[in-house]
Enzyme design. Sequence first.
Site, PDB file in Angstrom:
ATOM      1  N   HIS A  42      -3.155  -9.676   3.801  1.00  0.00           N
ATOM      2  CA  HIS A  42      -5.584  -9.268   4.201  1.00  0.00           C
ATOM      3  C   HIS A  42      -5.778 -10.724   5.311  1.00  0.00           C
ATOM      4  CE1 HIS A  42      -6.244  -8.373  -0.391  1.00  0.00           C
ATOM      5  NE2 HIS A  42      -5.816  -7.655   0.020  1.00  0.00           N
ATOM      6  N   TYR A  54      -9.525 -10.813  -6.743  1.00  0.00           N
ATOM      7  CA  TYR A  54      -8.603 -10.852  -7.450  1.00  0.00           C
ATOM      8  C   TYR A  54      -8.829 -12.010  -9.308  1.00  0.00           C
ATOM      9  CZ  TYR A  54      -5.933  -7.351  -5.481  1.00  0.00           C
ATOM     10  OH  TYR A  54      -5.691  -6.716  -4.447  1.00  0.00           O
ATOM     11  N   LYS A  96      -2.176  -2.477   7.765  1.00  0.00           N
ATOM     12  CA  LYS A  96      -3.412  -2.117   8.439  1.00  0.00           C
ATOM     13  C   LYS A  96      -3.492  -2.637  10.077  1.00  0.00           C
ATOM     14  CE  LYS A  96      -6.234  -1.156   4.410  1.00  0.00           C
ATOM     15  NZ  LYS A  96      -7.736  -1.383   3.739  1.00  0.00           N
ATOM     16  N   HIS A 103      -2.761   2.573  -6.078  1.00  0.00           N
ATOM     17  CA  HIS A 103      -3.322   1.353  -5.040  1.00  0.00           C
ATOM     18  C   HIS A 103      -3.315   0.453  -6.473  1.00  0.00           C
ATOM     19  CE1 HIS A 103      -4.835  -0.818  -1.552  1.00  0.00           C
ATOM     20  NE2 HIS A 103      -5.704  -1.096  -2.533  1.00  0.00           N
ATOM     21  N   ARG A 122      -0.853  -1.989  -6.123  1.00  0.00           N
ATOM     22  CA  ARG A 122      -1.149  -3.158  -5.597  1.00  0.00           C
ATOM     23  C   ARG A 122      -1.238  -3.707  -6.110  1.00  0.00           C
ATOM     24  NH1 ARG A 122      -0.786  -4.645  -0.027  1.00  0.00           N
ATOM     25  NH2 ARG A 122      -2.792  -5.354   0.774  1.00  0.00           N
ATOM     26  N   ARG A 159       0.944  -1.033  -0.478  1.00  0.00           N
ATOM     27  CA  ARG A 159       0.161   0.034   0.173  1.00  0.00           C
ATOM     28  C   ARG A 159       0.933   1.213  -0.152  1.00  0.00           C
ATOM     29  NH1 ARG A 159      -1.996  -3.324   3.997  1.00  0.00           N
ATOM     30  NH2 ARG A 159      -4.363  -4.371   3.435  1.00  0.00           N
TER      31      ARG A 159
END
Length: 316
Positions: A276, A285, A182, A250, A253, A156
């Site tokens: 994730h 994806y 995150k 982004h 990514r 990110r």
Amino acid sequence: MSAQAALVGFLDWLAAERRASPATLAAYRHDVAGFLGFLARHLGAPPERAALGRLAAADFRAWLAERANDGVSNATRARGLAAVRSFFRYLALSGGPDCPAIRLLATPKVRPPAPRALSAADAATLADQAGMLAEQPWIAARDTALVLLLYGCGLRAAEALAIRRREAPLPGSEAALRVRGKGAKERDVPVLPVVRAAVAEYIRLCPHPLAPEAPLFRGARGRALNDRLLRLALQRARAALGLPEHASPHALRHSFATHLLQAGADLRAIQDLLGHASLSTTQRYTAVDEAQVMKVWKKAHPRAGGRALLPPDPPA
């Protein structure tokens, strides 16, 4: 107390107790105020706080139906319902009333959009030429290193900008890059030699002191580079190179994950590389990959244009 006064208290509570961002506060203010405005029309008068506890599920459904009739998307209606639910939770915590009816509502179904990745050719073009527009060589080297980090490691933008000088991945080492994602979760990401070389070249040319604990990437005046400046640099490169409108930090990514999947990478491995928490997030994806397969099929298959599968009968 009026419902509008309760809204003011709710926003103060979000700011003080939940540390909500200004953008979140603005969104919640808009959504809850819109709901209260609907109630004034629906009930014939602005509701008092006590009246909110007597609302029925049909009242909430009427609000959602009105928004749907106005062309509001499922995603926006789902966000609005989440804000209103938070408002009623605040009411219950701050002396009432409680409104059981809101717990009976189903959230409008939202299908997350498939990530928009660049083609392999466009990603390669951006990686090769991202720094060509910069007037100063060290800024050109910085932009190149950042694009390669985003695309080569699937970072990110915030993760790349948070890298400290002592953490910089450099040639001569094969150690993974420790990334703080995150929720302060950490993950280790392998780094390609071309990425290490680009980072080393940026450090060599950077005219600003880079203390070990300081941010690695700097702006023209020596301060830590921020996300806005990174996006502006990519916007200039996108325009100059004729790349798609969605060519953003982004998108690099997304391209990292999509191209790995197209090359046969395991979905679990991609989940770990991206950081994730849920595999369902990574599974988005697969939709991109399937779309690419269909695009290739339609372009290459001789019968993909809707023509008859059997040759026409010979003339009599």
